[in-house]
Design a protein around this motif. Structure first.
Motif, PDB file in Angstrom:
ATOM      1  N   THR A 295       0.834  -1.192   0.000  1.00  0.00           N
ATOM      2  CA  THR A 295       0.000   0.000   0.000  1.00  0.00           C
ATOM      3  C   THR A 295       0.870   1.244   0.000  1.00  0.00           C
TER       4      THR A 295
ATOM      5  N   THR B 262       2.198   4.565   1.092  1.00  0.00           N
ATOM      6  CA  THR B 262       2.176   5.275   2.370  1.00  0.00           C
ATOM      7  C   THR B 262       1.421   6.593   2.248  1.00  0.00           C
TER       8      THR B 262
ATOM      9  N   TRP C  12      -2.270   5.853   2.104  1.00  0.00           N
ATOM     10  CA  TRP C  12      -2.781   5.389   3.398  1.00  0.00           C
ATOM     11  C   TRP C  12      -3.047   6.579   4.313  1.00  0.00           C
ATOM     12  N   PHE C  13      -2.075   7.463   4.434  1.00  0.00           N
ATOM     13  CA  PHE C  13      -2.236   8.610   5.317  1.00  0.00           C
ATOM     14  C   PHE C  13      -3.205   9.646   4.760  1.00  0.00           C
TER      15      PHE C  13
ATOM     16  N   ILE D  39      -6.574   8.728   6.113  1.00  0.00           N
ATOM     17  CA  ILE D  39      -6.682   9.138   7.509  1.00  0.00           C
ATOM     18  C   ILE D  39      -6.897  10.646   7.593  1.00  0.00           C
TER      19      ILE D  39
ATOM     20  N   SER E 201      -6.597   1.293   5.684  1.00  0.00           N
ATOM     21  CA  SER E 201      -6.715   2.733   5.966  1.00  0.00           C
ATOM     22  C   SER E 201      -8.152   3.157   6.230  1.00  0.00           C
ATOM     23  N   TYR E 202      -9.091   2.644   5.449  1.00  0.00           N
ATOM     24  CA  TYR E 202     -10.489   3.050   5.615  1.00  0.00           C
ATOM     25  C   TYR E 202     -11.057   2.608   6.965  1.00  0.00           C
TER      26      TYR E 202
ATOM     27  N   THR F 239      -9.456   1.945   9.616  1.00  0.00           N
ATOM     28  CA  THR F 239      -8.711   2.660  10.653  1.00  0.00           C
ATOM     29  C   THR F 239      -9.238   4.077  10.825  1.00  0.00           C
ATOM     30  N   SER F 240      -9.464   4.750   9.710  1.00  0.00           N
ATOM     31  CA  SER F 240      -9.961   6.127   9.792  1.00  0.00           C
ATOM     32  C   SER F 240     -11.338   6.180  10.424  1.00  0.00           C
TER      33      SER F 240
END
Length: 253
Positions: free
Chosen positions: A109, A111, A114-115, A118, A161-162, A164-165
């Motif tokens: 993924t 980076t 990913w961020f 978020i 990521s999804y 987690t957010s």
């Protein structure tokens, strides 16, 4: 049941389609003044606004870019200035970037991507809530409903990521529920399962949808109205005691 929403001012982020649209319509039917946000697609937002207005209810659109703090502050101020307050905030909007990500292992993924997820979704929700709260506090009443996903609890291989957010909203909301309850402001989270939105109906083959429905105890897929009914209750005066909760709307799965 009288939901106590007449003339309340409701802000639904991402209210042009799907669960957000169904939610906006139901709040409007309760005679609230509804505002929906859109990022770029004003045409779809106006279509939703016109549908609601043609039924004799109050609805307006406002542009809001979850990636832009100035845009968020401006949008909230625009809503508040029209009626002098904001009573209900539905944090529904999701910013996928250019498109929803394809499943991919964590080590492969990007980076930055990913961020970005978020930043767009968690930071955006934080900012919308931050700028809305002073208007709720002025009225000594408010309802915050944050739309998460069942994936925040269940997870999904290849997509970190999804969930987690969204799972971060659970701690965010719980903390706000403790911080704000004495001021008449409640905060709750709704976790929809797979929902048969317009987009999902187009993207997934019929046989895939049917197979998924069989795995749900209710033996059917949820529709936007199923989730919207819960959201509107939590965002209403009828909700006099539900605060700090994380509630699944998944048909029992």
């Amino acid at each position: 049941m009288d939901m106590g929403l007449k003339n309340r001012v409701v802000l639904v982020t991402g209210g042009s389609k799907g669960i957000g649209k169904a939610t906006a319509k139901k709040f409007a039917e309760e005679q609230a003044h509804v505002f929906i946000t859109y990022a770029n697609d004003q045409e779809t937002a106006l279509k939703t606004v016109n549908e609601i207005r043609q039924q004799g209810f109050s609805c307006s659109e406002v542009q809001m870019d979850l990636r832009d703090q100035v845009s968020i502050e401006k949008a909230v101020k625009t809503v508040a200035e029209k009626f002098g307050r904001i009573d209900v905030l539905i944090n529904n909007a999701v910013d996928w970037g250019s498109e929803a990500p394809s499943p991919q292992s964590l080590e492969h993924t990007s980076t930055d991507a990913w961020f970005a997820m978020i930043d767009h979704n968690l930071k955006g929700t934080y900012l919308v809530t931050k700028y809305t709260l002073p208007y709720m506090k002025n009225g000594s009443w408010g309802r915050l409903v944050h739309i998460s996903t069942n994936l925040a609890e269940d997870g999904m291989a290849g997509v970190t990521s999804y969930p987690t957010s969204k799972s971060a909203l659970h701690g965010f909301s719980k903390s706000l529920s403790l911080e704000l309850a004495a001021e008449g402001i409640y905060s709750n989270v709704v976790l929809p399962g797979f929902t048969l939105t317009e987009q999902n109906s187009l993207v997934f083959p019929k046989e895939v949808l049917e197979k998924h429905a069989e795995s749900i105890p209710t033996k059917r897929l949820g529709i936007p109205d199923d989730v919207a009914n819960l959201i509107v209750y939590l965002g209403s005066n009828a909700n006099s005691f539900v605060n700090g909760e994380i509630i699944r709307a998944t048909g029992g799965k």
